[in-house]
Every structure is written in C-alpha cells, then in structure tokens.
Design a protein around this motif. Structure first.
Motif, PDB file in Angstrom:
ATOM      1  N   LEU A 147       0.824  -1.203   0.000  1.00 45.55           N
ATOM      2  CA  LEU A 147       0.000   0.000   0.000  1.00 45.55           C
ATOM      3  C   LEU A 147       0.863   1.260   0.000  1.00 45.55           C
ATOM      4  O   LEU A 147       0.510   2.265  -0.627  1.00 45.55           O
ATOM      5  CB  LEU A 147      -0.925  -0.013   1.214  1.00 45.55           C
ATOM      6  CG  LEU A 147      -2.086   0.981   1.238  1.00 45.55           C
ATOM      7  CD1 LEU A 147      -2.969   0.788   0.011  1.00 45.55           C
ATOM      8  CD2 LEU A 147      -2.899   0.804   2.507  1.00 45.55           C
ATOM      9  N   CYS A 148       2.002   1.211   0.683  1.00 45.66           N
ATOM     10  CA  CYS A 148       2.905   2.363   0.709  1.00 45.66           C
ATOM     11  C   CYS A 148       3.560   2.594  -0.653  1.00 45.66           C
ATOM     12  O   CYS A 148       3.827   3.743  -1.036  1.00 45.66           O
ATOM     13  CB  CYS A 148       3.994   2.156   1.763  1.00 45.66           C
ATOM     14  SG  CYS A 148       3.400   2.247   3.473  1.00 45.66           S
ATOM     15  N   ALA A 149       3.823   1.522  -1.375  1.00 43.15           N
ATOM     16  CA  ALA A 149       4.449   1.644  -2.697  1.00 43.15           C
ATOM     17  C   ALA A 149       3.445   2.017  -3.777  1.00 43.15           C
ATOM     18  O   ALA A 149       3.820   2.588  -4.814  1.00 43.15           O
ATOM     19  CB  ALA A 149       5.144   0.333  -3.061  1.00 43.15           C
ATOM     20  N   ILE A 215       5.433   7.451   6.049  1.00 41.52           N
ATOM     21  CA  ILE A 215       4.671   6.265   6.421  1.00 41.52           C
ATOM     22  C   ILE A 215       5.434   5.004   6.025  1.00 41.52           C
ATOM     23  O   ILE A 215       5.526   4.047   6.804  1.00 41.52           O
ATOM     24  CB  ILE A 215       3.283   6.288   5.747  1.00 41.52           C
ATOM     25  CG1 ILE A 215       2.483   7.514   6.225  1.00 41.52           C
ATOM     26  CG2 ILE A 215       2.515   5.009   6.045  1.00 41.52           C
ATOM     27  CD1 ILE A 215       1.183   7.711   5.486  1.00 41.52           C
ATOM     28  N   ALA A 216       5.995   5.000   4.819  1.00 40.75           N
ATOM     29  CA  ALA A 216       6.769   3.841   4.366  1.00 40.75           C
ATOM     30  C   ALA A 216       7.992   3.616   5.233  1.00 40.75           C
ATOM     31  O   ALA A 216       8.358   2.469   5.534  1.00 40.75           O
ATOM     32  CB  ALA A 216       7.196   4.040   2.909  1.00 40.75           C
ATOM     33  N   SER A 217       8.630   4.684   5.667  1.00 42.02           N
ATOM     34  CA  SER A 217       9.796   4.552   6.537  1.00 42.02           C
ATOM     35  C   SER A 217       9.422   3.905   7.867  1.00 42.02           C
ATOM     36  O   SER A 217      10.158   3.071   8.400  1.00 42.02           O
ATOM     37  CB  SER A 217      10.423   5.930   6.779  1.00 42.02           C
ATOM     38  OG  SER A 217      11.537   5.846   7.632  1.00 42.02           O
ATOM     39  N   ALA A 218       8.255   4.280   8.405  1.00 40.03           N
ATOM     40  CA  ALA A 218       7.796   3.682   9.661  1.00 40.03           C
ATOM     41  C   ALA A 218       7.434   2.215   9.472  1.00 40.03           C
ATOM     42  O   ALA A 218       7.756   1.370  10.311  1.00 40.03           O
ATOM     43  CB  ALA A 218       6.603   4.461  10.201  1.00 40.03           C
ATOM     44  N   VAL A 219       6.788   1.892   8.351  1.00 37.26           N
ATOM     45  CA  VAL A 219       6.417   0.500   8.081  1.00 37.26           C
ATOM     46  C   VAL A 219       7.652  -0.367   7.907  1.00 37.26           C
ATOM     47  O   VAL A 219       7.687  -1.529   8.332  1.00 37.26           O
ATOM     48  CB  VAL A 219       5.513   0.421   6.839  1.00 37.26           C
ATOM     49  CG1 VAL A 219       5.259  -1.026   6.431  1.00 37.26           C
ATOM     50  CG2 VAL A 219       4.185   1.115   7.111  1.00 37.26           C
TER      51      VAL A 219
END
Length: 266
Positions: A147-149, A215-219
């Motif tokens: 979802l982040c990508a 958000i992607a960094s946190a995931v």
C-alpha cells in the motif's frame, strides 16, 4: 482487461530487464547472507522477522522504475499511439486503467519475491530471529508495504501516460519513490511560511508524518512500529497508510483512466 493483463505479463516475462531485476534483487539479498555465513562472527540475533527480510524503500523505488519501463515500452515506435487511435473512449479507459492494475500487481509480485529471497538469506546466514511474528502479522505487514508503494507506482504510470517519455518517467519514479520530491516540497513550503513570519520546519513537523515516504519509513521498521501508536500523531502507520495511500492511489488511477484517456493520441 484480463486479456490486456495476460498480454502485459507475457511481454514482461519475455523481456530481459525483468530477469536482470530479479538477479539484482537476489544478489543484494543473498550476498550479505553468504558473507555472514563465511565469516567467523559471533552470534547475532535479529529482533523480529519483518525488519530484517525486506528493505521497503528500495523495493518501492524499483517497483516505480519497473512501472515506468512497462508503460513506456515501445512508445518510441508509435505502437501505443497506433493501438489507442483504433479504440473507442471506453476501451481507451480500460487500456489506461489496466496499466495501473498491472503495475500494482507487478509490485505485489516483487514484494513477495523479495521477501521470499530475504527469508532464504536468513536461512543461509544462520542468523536466528529472536521473536518471529505470527503469519497474519507478516501478511498484514506485506500488505501495508504494498500500500505504501502503490501511490508511487500509479503516479509513475500517470506521468508515463502524460509525458510519453521514458527518461522523464524514470526520473520521476526515482525522485518520487525516494521521497526527494516530498521532502523538497515540504522544505519549500516551510521556507515560504518562514518568510511570512512563521517558524521554520513547522509545516514539516505537522504534515511530514502524513506523507507516504514517512509512512513507508515507519512501516519498514517492522510490524511493531507499523502497529504502534507511540508517534508524533498518535496514529499507527498502518492506519495512516489506509487513510493516505489508499485514496491517493485511487485518485491517481481515476485520473489516468478518465482524464489521460481523453488526450489526443496523435
């Protein structure tokens, strides 16, 4: 659309670049594992599984570049234009929407492949995982990574259809998926805000956690961080991905199918 998906899958599987990409991913994931296996190092433990088997930021960049290659293939010889000129408006909408769907499916395959190779690397290295997560958490983490990508992938498809230039599209894919465009935009807004008398980096502190790159960094830190509410906004990154990335992806797909399809194809 199924026929178009099959056609694109057949074309990609017969392309050399997809196998080169698979080889590069395999090398980058297995080479460190082999080095750890062959060197005499003390016992090392990974805290959990999801923070050690996949680098999300690198994968989303590769996925965006792959989407650029897929959408820009053969545009230089006028293949796409000749096909679109023979289609009606509805068929052209399906054509453009299919490119988004296929690129998102390719991203899912890339994530699954990279994660599988990462697990193989962990086995080869002999490094134990102290607290492996349950299977459902790993699946949720992979879904959140996809979802982040997704916004970067569909935005790259949109740029490809707008510009019809491979170089421009690949450049956008790299800059967007690396977070440089988002960071530059926030810094620019903060600079203007400071000129108007505000405090510098105020906008970045407020908006930054809601940007896809943050958000992607946190995931990428793993399931625990993805589900944790102990952050600046008090909302889990997984929920922020649903609130931000999902609507952004849907809007980009709709723009590609409804707006770009009306452009002159000549």
């Amino acid at each position: 659309m199924i026929a178009l998906l099959r056609s694109d899958a057949y074309r990609v599987l017969r392309s050399r670049w997809i196998w080169v990409a698979a080889a590069i991913v395999t090398f980058l994931m297995l080479a460190p594992a082999l080095m750890m296996r062959w060197t005499s190092m003390g016992p090392i433990y990974y805290d959990d599984l999801t923070s050690s088997a996949l680098a999300i930021n690198g994968i989303q960049m590769l996925a965006a570049v792959m989407a650029a290659i897929v959408c820009c293939d053969r545009t230089d010889i006028g293949f796409t234009r000749s096909i679109l000129s023979s289609l009606g408006e509805r068929a052209r909408k399906v054509w453009f929407a299919e490119k988004c769907v296929f690129s998102l499916a390719l991203t899912a395959v890339l994530l699954a492949f990279t994660f599988a190779v990462g697990l193989l690397g962990l086995l080869v290295s002999g490094v134990p995982v102290a607290n492996p997560e349950p299977a459902w958490q790993v699946a949720a983490w992979l879904g959140c990574a996809w979802l982040c990508a997704a916004p970067y992938v569909v935005l790259t498809v949109l740029v490809a259809h707008l510009t019809r230039g491979e170089g421009v599209t690949i450049g956008f894919a790299v800059l967007a998926s690396s977070g440089l465009l988002e960071g530059g935009l926030l810094i620019g807004v903060d600079f203007l805000y400071a000129l108007l008398g505000g405090e510098f980096l105020t906008v970045t502190a407020a908006v930054g956690p809601w940007m896809p790159a943050e958000i992607a960094s946190a995931v990428s830190a793993g399931v625990r961080t993805m589900l944790s509410v102990e952050n600046a906004v008090g909302m889990a990154p997984a929920l922020r991905a649903l609130v931000v990335c999902l609507p952004l992806t849907a809007v980009a797909v709709a723009a590609d199918a409804l707006l770009v399809s009306r452009r002159d194809v000549a």
